[in-house]
Design a protein around this motif. Sequence first.
Motif, short mmCIF file in Angstrom:
data_model
loop_
_atom_site.label_atom_id
_atom_site.label_comp_id
_atom_site.label_asym_id
_atom_site.label_seq_id
_atom_site.Cartn_x
_atom_site.Cartn_y
_atom_site.Cartn_z
N ALA A 85 14.75 8.39 18.44
CA ALA A 85 15.35 9.54 19.13
C ALA A 85 14.46 10.77 18.99
O ALA A 85 14.39 11.59 19.92
N ARG A 86 13.77 10.89 17.86
CA ARG A 86 12.90 12.04 17.62
C ARG A 86 11.63 11.99 18.47
O ARG A 86 11.15 13.02 18.94
N LEU A 87 11.10 10.78 18.66
CA LEU A 87 9.83 10.63 19.37
C LEU A 87 9.90 9.53 20.43
O LEU A 87 9.22 8.50 20.33
N PRO A 88 10.71 9.70 21.46
CA PRO A 88 10.74 8.68 22.52
C PRO A 88 9.43 8.74 23.33
O PRO A 88 9.09 9.79 23.87
N PRO A 89 8.68 7.66 23.40
CA PRO A 89 7.37 7.73 24.07
C PRO A 89 7.43 8.08 25.55
O PRO A 89 6.47 8.64 26.09
N ALA A 90 8.54 7.77 26.22
CA ALA A 90 8.64 8.07 27.65
C ALA A 90 8.55 9.55 27.93
O ALA A 90 8.09 9.96 29.00
N THR A 91 8.98 10.39 26.97
CA THR A 91 9.03 11.84 27.21
C THR A 91 8.30 12.66 26.16
O THR A 91 8.33 13.89 26.21
N THR A 92 7.63 12.01 25.22
CA THR A 92 6.87 12.74 24.21
C THR A 92 5.47 12.99 24.73
O THR A 92 4.67 12.07 24.88
N ASN A 93 5.16 14.25 25.05
CA ASN A 93 3.90 14.60 25.69
C ASN A 93 2.74 14.63 24.70
O ASN A 93 2.91 14.96 23.52
N ARG A 94 1.57 14.29 25.20
CA ARG A 94 0.35 14.36 24.40
C ARG A 94 -0.07 15.81 24.22
O ARG A 94 -0.06 16.61 25.16
N THR A 95 -0.43 16.15 22.99
CA THR A 95 -0.98 17.46 22.66
C THR A 95 -2.24 17.23 21.84
O THR A 95 -2.47 16.11 21.35
N PRO A 96 -3.09 18.23 21.68
CA PRO A 96 -4.32 18.03 20.90
C PRO A 96 -4.04 17.46 19.51
O PRO A 96 -3.25 18.01 18.75
#
Length: 286
Positions: free
Chosen positions: A76-87
């Motif tokens: 729930a904390r880090l769903p890959p479908a909506t967790t955006n890439r950042t540096p």
Amino acid sequence: MDSDSDFYGDEETISRLKARVDDFNAETWWKSHNDVTSHAFREDFEKQPGKGHLHNKFEGRIGAWQLNESIDSFLARLPPATTNRTPGFDWIWVANPFIPGESSGAVAAFKQGGEERLRMLSKFIAMSNASGKTPFVAKRGISKEREETVQDLRDLAIACNVLSGKWMLFPEPGNVNEVWGKVARATANNELGTAAKVETRVESEKERLICIYTRDFRDKGDIARVLNRMRELEFVRPSGKQIYYKCDAWTEIGIYGGNEWDIPASMYSSNEVFLYIKDNFVLRRM
């Protein structure tokens, strides 16, 4: 930088390079460039906590599952479908907590030696193609040299203890949360390999890479065991689309699909390992 005359040399230059290539010995190179020995790796491993304890080599990493949170909370904390890439945040990770943290090996030393060996192969290919030999003869010589290069790189990876590898999945964006959820749960439950990771989101429509790691690319039995569990989880099936296993050593030195040396980027295909399972009755021991 080498001059053009060195790169496209005469027969004497080609013979000299060939002799240099023939003299390349992974184990000798490793010993001459490093003080670390396999004994040191073994000693380091033996210092790891004993069995019965849970371990997390990603402890404190914000993009990884932590032992003090449930898998449900992590997903729930880090769903890959909506967790955006950042540096600096390219991957979401989960470690198998039942496996002690393994030594990472001498990666820098492997990269140095591996890249040197690939440079030798590049020069050999260029000079063979420019030598005036018939295409058939040149191609045959290059093929033989490529095979020897792959063996040298494998030997060097073993000498440097760079042994891990991974099965790769590419779920569609709409399925990535479901597939990753199964992978994360199975990894945390000691059903798959040593760890797993999934790409963070860059493009909403892009397939996501999920890597499922094993400890040793030489251990085909363990690689087969992980693949069979992946079959049970319905990620792959013997009659379906193939997936591939790649050793991390190849990734470290830039061997990807379509590389300039024509070295296969993957070490095993799922079809090959399913045949291994069938031929060796591995399923009976699982």
